[in-house]
Design an enzyme around this catalytic site. Structure first.
Site, PDB file in Angstrom:
ATOM      1  N   TYR A  53      -1.321  -3.888  -4.037  1.00 53.60           N
ATOM      2  CA  TYR A  53      -2.428  -4.182  -4.939  1.00 53.60           C
ATOM      3  C   TYR A  53      -3.299  -2.932  -5.156  1.00 53.60           C
ATOM      4  O   TYR A  53      -4.014  -2.823  -6.147  1.00 53.60           O
ATOM      5  CB  TYR A  53      -3.338  -5.267  -4.340  1.00 53.60           C
ATOM      6  CG  TYR A  53      -2.870  -6.700  -4.490  1.00 53.60           C
ATOM      7  CD1 TYR A  53      -1.623  -7.027  -5.008  1.00 53.60           C
ATOM      8  CD2 TYR A  53      -3.710  -7.748  -4.098  1.00 53.60           C
ATOM      9  CE1 TYR A  53      -1.230  -8.361  -5.118  1.00 53.60           C
ATOM     10  CE2 TYR A  53      -3.326  -9.070  -4.224  1.00 53.60           C
ATOM     11  CZ  TYR A  53      -2.083  -9.386  -4.729  1.00 53.60           C
ATOM     12  OH  TYR A  53      -1.708 -10.693  -4.841  1.00 53.60           O
ATOM     13  N   GLY A  54      -3.256  -2.034  -4.180  1.00 54.93           N
ATOM     14  CA  GLY A  54      -4.196  -0.902  -4.108  1.00 54.93           C
ATOM     15  C   GLY A  54      -4.301  -0.036  -5.346  1.00 54.93           C
ATOM     16  O   GLY A  54      -5.335   0.562  -5.589  1.00 54.93           O
ATOM     17  N   CYS A  84      -7.458  -9.526   2.135  1.00 51.05           N
ATOM     18  CA  CYS A  84      -7.064  -8.267   1.501  1.00 51.05           C
ATOM     19  C   CYS A  84      -8.339  -7.634   0.946  1.00 51.05           C
ATOM     20  O   CYS A  84      -9.016  -8.245   0.107  1.00 51.05           O
ATOM     21  CB  CYS A  84      -6.086  -8.578   0.365  1.00 51.05           C
ATOM     22  SG  CYS A  84      -5.688  -7.150  -0.657  1.00 51.05           S
ATOM     23  N   ASN A  85      -8.671  -6.460   1.441  1.00 53.59           N
ATOM     24  CA  ASN A  85      -9.905  -5.801   0.990  1.00 53.59           C
ATOM     25  C   ASN A  85      -9.885  -5.505  -0.502  1.00 53.59           C
ATOM     26  O   ASN A  85     -10.896  -5.625  -1.190  1.00 53.59           O
ATOM     27  CB  ASN A  85     -10.101  -4.485   1.750  1.00 53.59           C
ATOM     28  CG  ASN A  85     -10.438  -4.711   3.197  1.00 53.59           C
ATOM     29  OD1 ASN A  85     -11.593  -4.846   3.554  1.00 53.59           O
ATOM     30  ND2 ASN A  85      -9.432  -4.783   4.051  1.00 53.59           N
ATOM     31  N   CYS A 191      -8.450  -1.614   5.167  1.00 49.97           N
ATOM     32  CA  CYS A 191      -7.329  -2.334   4.545  1.00 49.97           C
ATOM     33  C   CYS A 191      -6.728  -3.158   5.671  1.00 49.97           C
ATOM     34  O   CYS A 191      -6.601  -2.664   6.802  1.00 49.97           O
ATOM     35  CB  CYS A 191      -6.306  -1.335   4.001  1.00 49.97           C
ATOM     36  SG  CYS A 191      -4.693  -2.054   3.602  1.00 49.97           S
TER      37      CYS A 191
HETATM   38  N1  DGL Z   1      -3.957  -5.222   2.617  1.00 52.67           N
HETATM   39  C1  DGL Z   1      -4.588  -4.862   1.412  1.00 52.67           C
HETATM   40  C2  DGL Z   1      -6.048  -4.478   1.644  1.00 52.67           C
HETATM   41  O1  DGL Z   1      -6.650  -4.920   2.611  1.00 52.67           O
HETATM   42  C3  DGL Z   1      -3.998  -3.867   0.465  1.00 52.67           C
HETATM   43  C4  DGL Z   1      -2.622  -3.460   0.459  1.00 52.67           C
HETATM   44  C5  DGL Z   1      -2.110  -3.110  -0.920  1.00 52.67           C
HETATM   45  O2  DGL Z   1      -2.406  -2.046  -1.459  1.00 52.67           O
HETATM   46  O3  DGL Z   1      -1.420  -3.964  -1.445  1.00 52.67           O
HETATM   47  O4  DGL Z   1      -6.628  -3.762   0.854  1.00 52.67           O
END
Ligand code: DGL
Length: 267
Positions: A53-54, A84-85, A191
């Site tokens: 998602y980043g 997920c942040n 993250c």
């Molecule tokens: N685990 C996700 C977060 O806390 C992000 C990982 C991603 O980039 O998909 O931001």
């Protein structure tokens, strides 16, 4: 025999809690939640068909998150945890507005914790590019800025953790973190994938690094919110975790249960 209102209350309490991330990283949040709420039932959704998602645009992340939220609503979840942040930074405002009756609990980088416990120490915030650039994180950062903080967008790191390639991971960490060795004393794991490699980060940055992770605080907050609304499961059942992965890849499930702190009997 229970009367009708007792039964309704019981049904309310026994509804599952939905929790999601772009992949398996949110397991680090779920582990903290289970320590505090061991009697609840959980549905964990890993959106690995769409990760990372980043680096995605806000609109796309909102769409992906809404799709997951709709599935949780369809499964009658009593609360939804955004583990997920990046998703929290981009989508929680929209989701809370669109679904005002749903309880959303959202993780954010534990930068306030640095302010509370280690304000004077030089700090490195590690997070995705999406989180670092987001308005939500910037508000938090400017509110608690200790003026000794480095912000590091760790492009591609969540992916490396997700896939579990140790050699590549080691290379990446040496290259991106090496220059902060001796420079920082605190690291914010911004993250949810990063706590899975806390040891490896420590190996590059040195032994005395203090790590900050918001998962435990989130778990306490979730408990308080459920308690306030009479939604805690007091029925004494032990926690069950259902795992769903949007890519359907079996190895995701295996890695997820490997990192989950409770016993799983497999299928
Ligand atoms: N685990 C996700 C977060 O806390 C992000 C990982 C991603 O980039 O998909 O931001």
């Amino acid at each position: 025999m229970r009367n009708l209102s007792e039964q309704i209350l019981l049904d309310k309490m026994e509804r599952p809690i939905g929790i999601f991330d772009s992949g398996i990283g949110g397991v680090t949040v779920l582990n903290e939640i289970i320590k505090i709420l061991p009697n609840e039932e959980y549905i964990y959704y890993s959106d690995s068909a769409n990760n990372p998602y980043g680096d995605k645009q806000d609109k796309e992340i909102i769409k992906l998150c809404e799709n997951i939220v709709k599935q949780f609503i369809g499964k009658n979840c009593k609360a939804i945890v955004i583990a997920c942040n990046t998703a929290s930074a981009k989508a929680v405002k929209y989701l809370r507005k669109k679904y005002p009756k749903i309880i959303f609990i959202a993780i954010e980088p534990a930068y306030k914790m640095v302010h509370d416990y280690a304000y004077n120490e030089p700090t490195l915030v590690m997070a995705t590019k999406g989180t670092i650039k987001s308005e939500k994180f910037n508000l938090l950062f400017h509110k608690y800025n200790n003026h000794k903080t480095y912000l590091l967008s760790c492009v591609g790191l969540a992916d490396l953790i997700e896939n579990g390639d140790k050699k590549e991971l080691e290379k990446y960490l040496k290259k991106t973190l090496g220059l902060y060795k001796g420079l920082v004393k605190n690291v914010v794991l911004g993250c949810t994938h990063y706590p899975l490699i806390q040891k490896e980060i420590g190996q590059v940055l040195g032994k005395n690094i203090k790590f900050f992770n918001g998962a435990n605080r989130l778990a306490i907050h979730l408990k308080d919110v459920l308690e306030e609304r009479n939604l805690l499961n007091t029925n004494g059942k032990s926690g069950i975790v259902e795992f769903i992965d949007s890519s359907g890849k079996k190895e995701k499930q295996e890695r997820f249960y490997k990192f989950l702190d409770i016993e799983y009997e497999g299928d």
